[in-house]
Design a protein around this motif. Structure first.
Motif, short mmCIF file in Angstrom:
data_model
loop_
_atom_site.label_atom_id
_atom_site.label_comp_id
_atom_site.label_asym_id
_atom_site.label_seq_id
_atom_site.Cartn_x
_atom_site.Cartn_y
_atom_site.Cartn_z
N LEU A 80 0.83 -1.20 0.00
CA LEU A 80 0.00 0.00 0.00
C LEU A 80 0.86 1.25 0.00
O LEU A 80 0.56 2.24 -0.69
N ALA A 81 1.96 1.21 0.73
CA ALA A 81 2.87 2.36 0.77
C ALA A 81 3.43 2.66 -0.62
O ALA A 81 3.54 3.82 -1.02
N ALA A 82 3.77 1.62 -1.37
CA ALA A 82 4.31 1.83 -2.71
C ALA A 82 3.27 2.46 -3.63
O ALA A 82 3.60 3.28 -4.49
N ARG A 83 2.01 2.11 -3.48
CA ARG A 83 0.96 2.67 -4.32
C ARG A 83 0.65 4.12 -3.96
O ARG A 83 0.34 4.93 -4.83
N LEU A 84 0.76 4.44 -2.68
CA LEU A 84 0.32 5.76 -2.23
C LEU A 84 1.43 6.80 -2.22
O LEU A 84 1.13 8.00 -2.17
N ARG A 85 2.67 6.38 -2.25
CA ARG A 85 3.76 7.33 -2.05
C ARG A 85 3.70 8.52 -3.02
O ARG A 85 3.90 9.66 -2.60
N PRO A 86 3.42 8.33 -4.31
CA PRO A 86 3.36 9.51 -5.19
C PRO A 86 2.23 10.47 -4.87
O PRO A 86 2.26 11.61 -5.30
N TRP A 87 1.23 10.00 -4.11
CA TRP A 87 0.07 10.83 -3.81
C TRP A 87 0.14 11.51 -2.46
O TRP A 87 -0.75 12.29 -2.12
N LEU A 88 1.14 11.22 -1.67
CA LEU A 88 1.18 11.72 -0.31
C LEU A 88 1.36 13.22 -0.28
O LEU A 88 2.06 13.79 -1.12
N PRO A 89 0.75 13.90 0.70
CA PRO A 89 0.95 15.35 0.83
C PRO A 89 2.43 15.67 1.01
O PRO A 89 3.18 14.92 1.64
N SER A 90 2.85 16.79 0.47
CA SER A 90 4.26 17.16 0.51
C SER A 90 4.76 17.34 1.93
O SER A 90 5.94 17.12 2.21
N ARG A 91 3.87 17.70 2.84
CA ARG A 91 4.32 17.90 4.22
C ARG A 91 4.77 16.60 4.87
O ARG A 91 5.47 16.60 5.87
N ASP A 92 4.32 15.46 4.30
CA ASP A 92 4.74 14.17 4.85
C ASP A 92 5.98 13.63 4.15
O ASP A 92 6.46 12.55 4.50
N HIS A 93 6.48 14.37 3.15
CA HIS A 93 7.69 13.99 2.44
C HIS A 93 7.60 12.58 1.86
O HIS A 93 8.58 11.84 1.80
N GLY A 94 6.41 12.20 1.44
CA GLY A 94 6.24 10.91 0.78
C GLY A 94 6.44 9.71 1.68
O GLY A 94 6.75 8.63 1.19
N GLN A 95 6.25 9.87 2.99
CA GLN A 95 6.45 8.76 3.92
C GLN A 95 5.13 8.10 4.24
O GLN A 95 4.12 8.76 4.50
N TRP A 96 5.17 6.77 4.23
CA TRP A 96 3.99 5.98 4.60
C TRP A 96 4.47 4.73 5.30
O TRP A 96 5.41 4.09 4.84
N PRO A 97 3.86 4.35 6.43
CA PRO A 97 2.70 4.99 7.04
C PRO A 97 3.06 6.24 7.82
O PRO A 97 4.17 6.35 8.36
N PRO A 98 2.15 7.20 7.91
CA PRO A 98 2.41 8.41 8.70
C PRO A 98 2.29 8.11 10.19
O PRO A 98 1.76 7.07 10.60
N GLU A 99 2.78 9.02 11.00
CA GLU A 99 2.67 8.84 12.44
C GLU A 99 1.22 8.92 12.90
O GLU A 99 0.80 8.19 13.79
N ARG A 100 0.47 9.84 12.29
CA ARG A 100 -0.95 9.98 12.61
C ARG A 100 -1.73 10.09 11.30
O ARG A 100 -1.21 10.56 10.30
N TYR A 101 -2.97 9.65 11.35
CA TYR A 101 -3.80 9.60 10.15
C TYR A 101 -4.86 10.68 10.20
O TYR A 101 -5.73 10.68 11.09
N GLY A 102 -4.77 11.61 9.26
CA GLY A 102 -5.78 12.63 9.13
C GLY A 102 -6.70 12.35 7.96
O GLY A 102 -6.69 11.27 7.36
N ARG A 103 -7.50 13.34 7.59
CA ARG A 103 -8.48 13.15 6.52
C ARG A 103 -7.80 12.77 5.21
O ARG A 103 -8.24 11.83 4.53
N ALA A 104 -6.76 13.49 4.85
CA ALA A 104 -6.12 13.24 3.55
C ALA A 104 -5.54 11.83 3.49
O ALA A 104 -5.70 11.13 2.48
#
Length: 470
Positions: free
Chosen positions: A48-72
């Motif tokens: 899932l991380a590989a699929r989502l990395r290009p879509w991640l908000p720039s503030r997360d610097h393309g990291q998945w999973p994030p520390e906390r999960y928000g709406r985006a």
């Protein structure tokens, strides 16, 4: 005797049939396997991380999973995992395949005729046989209209896909909001139960000492029962919101255990500036996805009417053939026309015209519904925000009264029963604030649904399409 024409025709037909054949491969669906896949899904899955990395908000610097999960982050996960989105993609692929069918030309037909004489002829050949073909001249305007209708079907499926994306976004947003509100309500309900239990004990002691009437203890018992009922309701709401959020994302409930959820500025819902709302409202009234879907339906009905009008004209078929008649080889040529001479296709034309008028009326209905929904949502949000401010003011007043009661109890000016009553009043005011906060976020959700645009800037930056998706 060999007949070259027959051999050539048979060989050509055989090659044509075999050359473009597709191979059937069964693909059974195993419920046990799909269940295992569902239960194995996790938000921290590397795939899932590989699929989502290009879509991640720039503030997360393309990291998945994030520390906390928000709406985006939750919306992105839902776009990749939600089964409803996958089904909408499959329907879009189905509509795209229909275009290939519409572009295909009509296949010719090949017929074989045999006759046998009961008495042998002079040449000793009792058989008479012939080949006939039929080529429907299916081209020009007829074919263009058919392809145009299939293309409109693809556009409709694409808009249905966009509508499903919004439904999933809305479900994630609502479930996350309900989860956060329910958690706070459950925490306040637990404190309320503790305070109500202490009040019930204190009231029972005063009644036992003859300091209060028995109905005072009864009121305390009733307050404790209401507090416990509210606590149970808050727990049920939290569990229901957890299940709703898991379904919206496309996970099992167990997969969300321990996931840290967040919502920036959750305590400060605000209305967007009027100028921005006017711009978004104008866009929704002209190009909201369901309005575009209604317009596509109208275009399809327009194309169907054009088809039926064109169907009142004859359609030509050509049929070259070959006959072997007792040693005589004959080349034949047939031509046929469909002749709608009795009613000139007037019935289907009238039906298609009526469907077009109904589609036009539906466009106006959808646009009116959009305008009404936007006006109602704006008014609802405008009323919910002042109500939230009033509830917070009441909570602050109750908190001051509680603090004064705490001080008075320390000085011995009031007894424990009065102190507990003030604590319960402050907790009740806190629950009222949560109810108003929930109403404010629900009003904003209604406005987002009316506009079909997320008002959260981070989520609004996500623009998934069927061709560029996680």
């Amino acid at each position: 005797m060999r007949h070259p024409f027959f051999c050539l025709a048979a060989s050509a037909a055989t090659l044509a049939m075999l050359g473009g054949c597709a191979t059937y491969r069964p693909a059974p669906v195993d419920p046990a396997a799909t269940r295992a896949q569902w239960e194995a899904r996790r938000l921290d899955d590397p795939a899932l991380a590989a699929r989502l990395r290009p879509w991640l908000p720039s503030r997360d610097h393309g990291q998945w999973p994030p520390e906390r999960y928000g709406r985006a982050e939750l919306v992105l996960a839902a776009l990749a995992l939600n089964p409803d989105v996958a089904e909408a993609r499959a329907h879009l692929a189905e509509a795209s395949a229909a275009v290939q069918t519409a572009k295909a030309r009509a296949n010719p037909t090949l017929g074989l005729a045999l006759e046998r004489y009961t008495q042998a002829q002079v040449d000793g050949a009792p058989w008479l046989w012939g080949l006939s073909t039929d080529f429907l001249l299916d081209g020009g305007l007829r074919r263009r209209l058919r392809v145009q209708l299939a293309d409109q079907g693809v556009r409709a499926a694409r808009l249905d896909y966009a509508g499903k994306l919004w439904s999933v976004r809305s479900a994630v947003r609502d479930a996350l909001e309900q989860q956060l509100i329910a958690r706070r309500q459950a925490a306040l309900a637990a404190r309320t139960v503790a305070a109500a239990s202490a009040l019930e004990q204190a009231a029972s002691q005063r009644v036992a000492l003859g300091e209060d009437a028995p109905q005072i203890a009864l009121q305390a018992v009733q307050a404790l029962a209401r507090a416990r009922s509210d606590q149970a309701a808050a727990g049920q709401r939290a569990a229901g919101a957890q299940a709703q959020l898991a379904r919206a994302i496309g996970l099992s409930v167990a997969a969300l255990a321990g996931v840290d959820l967040r919502w920036n500025d959750f305590d400060r819902p605000t209305a967007p500036p009027p100028a921005r709302l006017d711009t978004l409202a104008d866009h929704a009234l002209l190009a909201r996805s369901d309005l575009e879907r209604a317009l596509v339906d109208y275009a399809s009905r327009e194309t169907e009417l054009h088809q039926q009008v064109h169907a009142q004209y004859p359609q030509l078929s050509l049929g070259p053939g070959y006959t072997y008649d007792h040693g005589i080889r004959k080349l034949t040529f047939n031509a046929s026309l469909s002749l709608p001479v009795f009613d000139q296709n007037q019935g289907p034309i009238a039906e298609a015209r009526a469907r077009r008028e109904a589609a036009a009326a539906h466009v106006r209905t959808v646009q009116a519904d959009i305008a009404s929904a936007i006006d109602a949502a704006r008014a609802r949000l405008a009323a919910a925000l002042p109500a939230l401010d009033a509830a917070r003011a009441g909570e602050q007043a109750a908190a001051r009264a509680r603090d004064q009661a705490e001080h008075a109890f320390t000085l011995g000016a009031i007894d424990r029963t009065a102190l507990l009553e003030q604590r319960l009043a402050a907790l009740a005011a806190g629950q009222s604030t949560l109810t108003a906060l929930d109403a404010a976020w629900q009003a904003e959700a209604a406005l987002e649904d009316a506009l079909r645009t997320p008002l959260d800037p981070v989520e609004a930056a996500l623009r998934p399409t069927e061709g560029d998706r996680p």
